[in-house]
Design a protein around this motif. Structure first.
Motif, PDB file in Angstrom:
ATOM      1  N   PHE A  21     -64.660 -93.560 -71.815  1.00 34.64           N
ATOM      2  CA  PHE A  21     -65.195 -94.071 -73.181  1.00 34.64           C
ATOM      3  C   PHE A  21     -65.030 -95.537 -73.191  1.00 34.64           C
ATOM      4  N   VAL A  25     -68.234 -97.780 -74.319  1.00 36.10           N
ATOM      5  CA  VAL A  25     -68.242 -98.940 -75.421  1.00 36.10           C
ATOM      6  C   VAL A  25     -68.722-100.256 -74.904  1.00 36.10           C
ATOM      7  N   GLY A  34     -69.568-101.243 -81.029  1.00 35.64           N
ATOM      8  CA  GLY A  34     -68.721-101.524 -79.561  1.00 35.64           C
ATOM      9  C   GLY A  34     -68.907-102.899 -79.069  1.00 35.64           C
ATOM     10  N   PHE A  37     -64.756-106.726 -76.998  1.00 40.96           N
ATOM     11  CA  PHE A  37     -63.596-106.759 -77.303  1.00 40.96           C
ATOM     12  C   PHE A  37     -62.889-105.443 -77.505  1.00 40.96           C
ATOM     13  N   GLN A  38     -63.747-104.552 -78.090  1.00 38.71           N
ATOM     14  CA  GLN A  38     -63.069-103.079 -78.216  1.00 38.71           C
ATOM     15  C   GLN A  38     -63.146-102.368 -76.955  1.00 38.71           C
ATOM     16  N   VAL A  41     -59.986-103.732 -75.179  1.00 35.56           N
ATOM     17  CA  VAL A  41     -58.653-102.948 -75.755  1.00 35.56           C
ATOM     18  C   VAL A  41     -58.424-101.613 -75.423  1.00 35.56           C
ATOM     19  N   ILE A  42     -59.610-100.848 -75.201  1.00 33.47           N
ATOM     20  CA  ILE A  42     -59.616 -99.431 -74.781  1.00 33.47           C
ATOM     21  C   ILE A  42     -59.121 -99.312 -73.411  1.00 33.47           C
ATOM     22  N   ALA A  44     -57.067-101.734 -71.909  1.00 29.25           N
ATOM     23  CA  ALA A  44     -55.804-101.930 -71.963  1.00 29.25           C
ATOM     24  C   ALA A  44     -54.850-101.003 -72.275  1.00 29.25           C
ATOM     25  N   ALA A  45     -55.438-100.260 -73.251  1.00 30.63           N
ATOM     26  CA  ALA A  45     -54.571 -99.237 -73.828  1.00 30.63           C
ATOM     27  C   ALA A  45     -54.310 -97.875 -72.690  1.00 30.63           C
ATOM     28  N   ILE A  48     -51.885 -99.157 -70.362  1.00 32.93           N
ATOM     29  CA  ILE A  48     -50.620 -99.075 -70.861  1.00 32.93           C
ATOM     30  C   ILE A  48     -49.867 -97.799 -71.017  1.00 32.93           C
ATOM     31  N   THR A 121     -61.611-110.352 -69.684  1.00 34.17           N
ATOM     32  CA  THR A 121     -60.486-111.094 -70.187  1.00 34.17           C
ATOM     33  C   THR A 121     -59.695-110.608 -71.129  1.00 34.17           C
ATOM     34  N   VAL A 122     -60.234-109.672 -72.303  1.00 38.51           N
ATOM     35  CA  VAL A 122     -59.457-109.156 -73.126  1.00 38.51           C
ATOM     36  C   VAL A 122     -58.556-107.860 -72.480  1.00 38.51           C
ATOM     37  N   VAL A 125     -55.704-109.965 -70.512  1.00 35.10           N
ATOM     38  CA  VAL A 125     -54.720-110.419 -71.101  1.00 35.10           C
ATOM     39  C   VAL A 125     -53.600-109.339 -71.746  1.00 35.10           C
ATOM     40  N   MET A 126     -54.307-108.404 -72.449  1.00 38.95           N
ATOM     41  CA  MET A 126     -53.540-107.144 -73.098  1.00 38.95           C
ATOM     42  C   MET A 126     -52.506-106.510 -72.291  1.00 38.95           C
TER      43      MET A 126
ATOM     44  N   ASP B  39     -68.729-101.900 -86.871  1.00 37.18           N
ATOM     45  CA  ASP B  39     -68.168-102.501 -85.527  1.00 37.18           C
ATOM     46  C   ASP B  39     -66.835-103.076 -85.953  1.00 37.18           C
ATOM     47  N   PHE B  42     -64.059-100.308 -86.088  1.00 45.96           N
ATOM     48  CA  PHE B  42     -63.836-100.067 -84.695  1.00 45.96           C
ATOM     49  C   PHE B  42     -62.723-100.902 -84.298  1.00 45.96           C
ATOM     50  N   SER B  46     -58.709-100.362 -83.063  1.00 49.15           N
ATOM     51  CA  SER B  46     -58.240-100.356 -81.750  1.00 49.15           C
ATOM     52  C   SER B  46     -57.313-101.366 -81.556  1.00 49.15           C
TER      53      SER B  46
END
Lengths: 143, 172
Positions: A21, A25, A34, A37-38, A41-42, A44-45, A48, A121-122, A125-126, B39, B42, B46
């Motif tokens: 996913f 995105v 998407g 950035f998004q 984060v996904i 990284a999640a 984690i 990068t996102v 970093v996360m 966007d 989203f 998240s």
């Protein structure tokens, strides 16, 4: 942490889908909602979740700290590097039109690379922030 | 949403506050979906409801989950908040009505972005073309902010202690 069989099995089942996913995105951001950035984060999640269930040690094996530190800088460098490359081939900074023969194609390529840089990068970093927090707590607990 | 805000104000247990903040973010994301800003929704879902909550919980694990009682009076902060709130509400009087096609935001560069964006960049999602191409500098700045935040956390909490310990070993 080793006794939660259900959690471990479910997390193992979910991991490929979270990653898939995230990739969707990341690279489908041009056509639907998407983007970097998004997607970052996904990703990284996902990492984690892995760290929470399988422990920091195993997660550290998947994503060693060196790679994370490298990734933090790599994403920004990729973004800025695209801009510098545009200047080298005769355009303005971050003017993607000159990156390929066809301006539209160049724009597409530029946006794809830039979003990839954002995503790297996102994610780094996360995950790095989470790992650092968690490891700090562990070392604090040892003393 | 207002209920969660009052909850955050009243509760001193920070774990509950973090959870309420996450709920607030999720509801904000729902509002963005209703406003057709998929966007943004989203991102809010998240980042706001997801990662921020995890990082806040990590911070609580490092520190404490009880908020301290304030040692000063509450009157001065209350006055500041009321004045700022009044100024903000006064500012909203000048805002264009929701969905007004003649609002300045819809007449400046937005029409050209909407018209030319897909043709010039070959990307159907206008948000992405604006974010990465027309406003490339801003996005580069945002990535740099995240980069700086990561470097800051590494510098503050990265295990410099181990390096110090190693140095002590070398000295001994």
């Amino acid at each position: 942490m080793h006794s939660y069989l259900v959690l471990r099995v479910v997390a193992k089942l979910l991991m490929p889908f979270i990653m898939l996913f995230g990739l969707y995105v990341q690279f489908h951001g041009d056509f639907g909602p998407g983007g970097g950035f998004q997607a970052g984060v996904i990703f990284a999640a996902g990492f984690i979740l892995y760290a929470l269930i399988f422990g920091l040690k195993d997660a550290g094996k998947v994503l060693p700290r060196g790679i994370l530190r490298f990734g933090i800088a790599l994403g920004v460098l990729l973004f800025a590097g695209v801009g510098v490359y545009d200047m080298l081939v005769g355009g303005k900074y971050l003017d993607y039109s000159v990156m390929a023969q066809d301006p539209v194609h160049g724009q597409h390529l530029g946006i794809l690379l830039v979003e990839l840089g954002v995503g790297i990068t996102v994610t780094s970093v996360m995950v790095m922030v989470f790992f650092t927090f968690a490891r700090h707590r562990q070392t604090k607990g040892d003393d | 949403m207002s209920l969660t805000v009052f909850g955050i104000l009243r509760i001193r247990n920070l774990f509950a506050v973090v959870m309420l903040g996450s709920i607030f973010s999720l509801m904000a994301a729902a509002i963005f979906v209703i406003l057709d800003a998929v966007d943004v929704a989203f991102t809010e879902a998240s980042v706001g409801a997801g990662i921020s909550t995890v990082l806040a919980l990590g911070t609580i694990a490092l520190t404490t989950d009880r908020e301290k009682k304030p040692s000063h009076t509450k009157i001065l902060p209350l006055i500041v908040v009321i004045l700022t709130g009044a100024a903000l509400i006064y500012g909203t009087l000048d805002l264009a009505h929701y969905g007004d096609p003649n609002a300045p935001a819809h007449r400046h560069v937005a029409p050209s972005y909407l018209k030319e964006g897909p043709e010039k960049t070959g990307i159907p999602n206008v948000v992405t073309s604006v974010l990465a191409s027309y406003r490339g500098y801003d996005t580069l700045g945002e990535v740099t902010v995240i980069f700086t935040a990561g470097v800051g956390v590494i510098l503050l909490l990265g295990n410099w202690r181990h390096i110090g310990r190693r140095r002590e070993d070398e000295d001994a």
